[in-house]
Design a protein around this motif. Structure first.
Motif, PDB file in Angstrom:
ATOM      1  N   ILE A   3       4.021  13.947   0.995  1.00  0.00           N
ATOM      2  CA  ILE A   3       4.851  12.826   0.699  1.00  0.00           C
ATOM      3  C   ILE A   3       5.941  12.469   1.735  1.00  0.00           C
ATOM      4  N   TRP A   4       6.495  13.490   2.386  1.00  0.00           N
ATOM      5  CA  TRP A   4       7.477  12.979   3.394  1.00  0.00           C
ATOM      6  C   TRP A   4       6.846  12.567   4.664  1.00  0.00           C
ATOM      7  N   LEU A   5       5.421  13.122   4.897  1.00  0.00           N
ATOM      8  CA  LEU A   5       4.853  12.582   6.073  1.00  0.00           C
ATOM      9  C   LEU A   5       4.580  11.071   5.969  1.00  0.00           C
ATOM     10  N   LEU A   6       4.159  10.798   4.656  1.00  0.00           N
ATOM     11  CA  LEU A   6       3.975   9.621   4.212  1.00  0.00           C
ATOM     12  C   LEU A   6       5.171   8.435   4.404  1.00  0.00           C
ATOM     13  N   ALA A   7       6.335   9.126   4.297  1.00  0.00           N
ATOM     14  CA  ALA A   7       7.625   8.236   4.385  1.00  0.00           C
ATOM     15  C   ALA A   7       8.037   8.278   5.834  1.00  0.00           C
ATOM     16  N   ALA A   8       7.810   9.383   6.621  1.00  0.00           N
ATOM     17  CA  ALA A   8       8.011   9.394   8.052  1.00  0.00           C
ATOM     18  C   ALA A   8       7.142   8.447   8.694  1.00  0.00           C
ATOM     19  N   ASP A   9       5.917   8.070   8.189  1.00  0.00           N
ATOM     20  CA  ASP A   9       5.105   6.921   8.911  1.00  0.00           C
ATOM     21  C   ASP A   9       5.689   5.741   8.815  1.00  0.00           C
ATOM     22  N   ALA A  10       6.701   5.603   7.811  1.00  0.00           N
ATOM     23  CA  ALA A  10       7.417   4.305   7.531  1.00  0.00           C
ATOM     24  C   ALA A  10       8.631   3.854   8.955  1.00  0.00           C
ATOM     25  N   ALA A  38      13.449  13.656  -3.866  1.00  0.00           N
ATOM     26  CA  ALA A  38      12.650  12.458  -3.880  1.00  0.00           C
ATOM     27  C   ALA A  38      13.419  11.380  -2.944  1.00  0.00           C
ATOM     28  N   LEU A  39      14.068  11.640  -2.013  1.00  0.00           N
ATOM     29  CA  LEU A  39      14.480  10.778  -0.907  1.00  0.00           C
ATOM     30  C   LEU A  39      13.352  10.202  -0.499  1.00  0.00           C
ATOM     31  N   PRO A  40      12.144  10.875   0.091  1.00  0.00           N
ATOM     32  CA  PRO A  40      11.422  10.194   0.930  1.00  0.00           C
ATOM     33  C   PRO A  40      10.697   9.325   0.054  1.00  0.00           C
ATOM     34  N   VAL A  41      10.497   9.410  -1.019  1.00  0.00           N
ATOM     35  CA  VAL A  41       9.985   8.088  -2.039  1.00  0.00           C
ATOM     36  C   VAL A  41      10.907   7.072  -1.991  1.00  0.00           C
ATOM     37  N   GLN A  42      12.117   7.258  -2.098  1.00  0.00           N
ATOM     38  CA  GLN A  42      12.857   6.170  -2.233  1.00  0.00           C
ATOM     39  C   GLN A  42      13.235   5.375  -1.047  1.00  0.00           C
ATOM     40  N   VAL A  43      13.156   6.139   0.137  1.00  0.00           N
ATOM     41  CA  VAL A  43      13.281   5.700   1.523  1.00  0.00           C
ATOM     42  C   VAL A  43      12.120   4.858   1.921  1.00  0.00           C
ATOM     43  N   GLY A  44      11.005   5.453   1.501  1.00  0.00           N
ATOM     44  CA  GLY A  44       9.752   4.974   2.062  1.00  0.00           C
ATOM     45  C   GLY A  44       9.341   3.796   1.715  1.00  0.00           C
ATOM     46  N   VAL A  45       9.803   3.319   0.391  1.00  0.00           N
ATOM     47  CA  VAL A  45       9.229   2.133  -0.232  1.00  0.00           C
ATOM     48  C   VAL A  45       9.707   0.775   0.371  1.00  0.00           C
ATOM     49  N   GLY A  46      10.897   0.943   1.388  1.00  0.00           N
ATOM     50  CA  GLY A  46      11.478  -0.347   1.872  1.00  0.00           C
ATOM     51  C   GLY A  46      10.976  -0.535   3.348  1.00  0.00           C
ATOM     52  N   SER A  47       9.977   0.066   3.820  1.00  0.00           N
ATOM     53  CA  SER A  47       9.116  -0.266   4.977  1.00  0.00           C
ATOM     54  C   SER A  47       8.167  -1.192   5.100  1.00  0.00           C
ATOM     55  N   LEU A  76       0.857  -1.230   0.045  1.00  0.00           N
ATOM     56  CA  LEU A  76       0.024  -0.011  -0.153  1.00  0.00           C
ATOM     57  C   LEU A  76       1.064   1.230  -0.110  1.00  0.00           C
ATOM     58  N   ARG A  77       1.734   1.242   0.855  1.00  0.00           N
ATOM     59  CA  ARG A  77       3.000   2.365   0.803  1.00  0.00           C
ATOM     60  C   ARG A  77       3.469   2.708  -0.374  1.00  0.00           C
ATOM     61  N   ARG A  78       4.025   1.581  -0.854  1.00  0.00           N
ATOM     62  CA  ARG A  78       4.617   1.754  -2.236  1.00  0.00           C
ATOM     63  C   ARG A  78       3.699   2.034  -3.424  1.00  0.00           C
ATOM     64  N   VAL A  79       2.617   1.799  -3.371  1.00  0.00           N
ATOM     65  CA  VAL A  79       1.357   2.245  -4.387  1.00  0.00           C
ATOM     66  C   VAL A  79       1.265   3.643  -4.175  1.00  0.00           C
ATOM     67  N   LEU A  80       1.042   4.140  -3.036  1.00  0.00           N
ATOM     68  CA  LEU A  80       0.955   5.466  -2.712  1.00  0.00           C
ATOM     69  C   LEU A  80       2.048   6.479  -2.986  1.00  0.00           C
ATOM     70  N   LEU A  81       3.113   5.907  -2.707  1.00  0.00           N
ATOM     71  CA  LEU A  81       4.232   6.612  -2.942  1.00  0.00           C
ATOM     72  C   LEU A  81       4.605   6.717  -4.597  1.00  0.00           C
ATOM     73  N   LEU A  82       4.084   6.048  -5.181  1.00  0.00           N
ATOM     74  CA  LEU A  82       4.053   5.972  -6.709  1.00  0.00           C
ATOM     75  C   LEU A  82       3.056   6.805  -7.187  1.00  0.00           C
ATOM     76  N   VAL A  83       1.894   6.617  -6.705  1.00  0.00           N
ATOM     77  CA  VAL A  83       0.526   7.375  -7.252  1.00  0.00           C
ATOM     78  C   VAL A  83       0.682   8.985  -6.958  1.00  0.00           C
ATOM     79  N   LEU A  84       1.155   9.390  -5.764  1.00  0.00           N
ATOM     80  CA  LEU A  84       1.281  10.523  -5.309  1.00  0.00           C
ATOM     81  C   LEU A  84       2.228  11.440  -6.223  1.00  0.00           C
ATOM     82  N   PRO A  85       3.441  11.011  -6.225  1.00  0.00           N
ATOM     83  CA  PRO A  85       4.485  11.859  -7.111  1.00  0.00           C
ATOM     84  C   PRO A  85       4.221  11.824  -8.748  1.00  0.00           C
ATOM     85  N   ALA A  86       3.592  10.663  -9.002  1.00  0.00           N
ATOM     86  CA  ALA A  86       3.298  10.579 -10.403  1.00  0.00           C
ATOM     87  C   ALA A  86       2.040  11.478 -10.800  1.00  0.00           C
TER      88      ALA A  86
END
Length: 236
Positions: A174-181, A99-108, A41-51
């Motif tokens: 987007i950062w909040l979504l990554a910080a949630d990870a 884009a670091l929040p996107v790249q880091v957030g997908v690993g949680s 779910l987080r990976r989808v969100l971190l793809l859809v939001l920036p896209a």
């Protein structure tokens, strides 16, 4: 950026890099989502939001340009500036960093909590400010009677740069979504800070105001309307 360099060489227009700015984030988000091994779910969100943001911005800039060269790049060409050193390399580095929040957030593997959904809400507010602000400005400019005047209606009565404010909100969301990870996502806070600083003080609002401040009625508009963070308009 390498593909952008080829396109700029073939068309003779350096302004193609502005289209790459939005679409480049889409590429980063897609690669991150495909390679990430965290929560689906987080990976989808971190793809859809920036896209969604990047594709909308790229299309808006492409449609607005109309085949003309941007005055900033025209001036840089006249001074003998380098497309690679002055434009492509700096923007490529900034794009990666923002884009670091996107790249880091997908690993949680952690599930999305209320903090992540708050980020989605902040992102949505930012997208609304940016898209509505752009639409209002385009409609204003389309009327010949408004030529040379100041746009001070709609969201532009609440802030002098609703599109740039929206841009900043998007990346804070987007950062909040990554910080949630986890803490490693929260550690990318310099990315939205850098984005906010640049679009407010360097490449965005302040740079644009050097030109806009020469228009009639600007001083009065600036007195009643805040530069960046919106608030209800004051009386003239």
């Amino acid at each position: 950026m390498a593909a952008t360099a080829v396109a700029a060489h073939r068309t003779g227009r350096w302004a193609v890099v502005d289209v790459t700015w939005g679409s480049g984030f889409v590429v980063i988000a897609l690669v991150a989502a495909l390679l990430g091994d965290g929560s689906a779910l987080r990976r989808v969100l971190l793809l859809v939001l920036p896209a969604v943001w990047g594709l909308r911005l790229a299309w808006h800039i492409l449609r607005r340009a109309g085949g003309r060269e941007d005055p900033r790049y025209a001036e840089l060409k006249e001074r003998g500036g380098s497309l690679f050193r002055s434009v492509l390399l700096p923007q490529g580095v900034v794009m990666w960093f923002v884009a670091l929040p996107v790249q880091v957030g997908v690993g949680s593997e952690r599930g999305v909590t209320w903090l992540g959904w708050l980020g989605v809400v902040v992102w949505a507010v930012g997208l609304a400010f940016e898209a509505i602000g752009d639409q209002q400005l385009a409609a204003f400019k389309a009327d010949p009677a408004h030529r040379g005047t100041i746009m001070d209606r709609g969201l532009w009565a609440w802030t002098r740069h609703p599109n740039y404010f929206g841009d900043a909100c998007l990346w804070w969301g987007i950062w909040l979504l990554a910080a949630d990870a986890g803490w490693w996502g929260a550690a990318t806070v310099l990315s939205p800070l850098a984005m906010t600083y640049f679009i407010r003080n360097v490449t965005g609002a302040k740079l644009l105001e050097k030109t806009m401040s020469k228009r009639q009625g600007w001083d009065e508009y600036a007195r009643r309307t805040p530069l960046f963070f919106p608030r209800p308009p004051r009386r003239a």
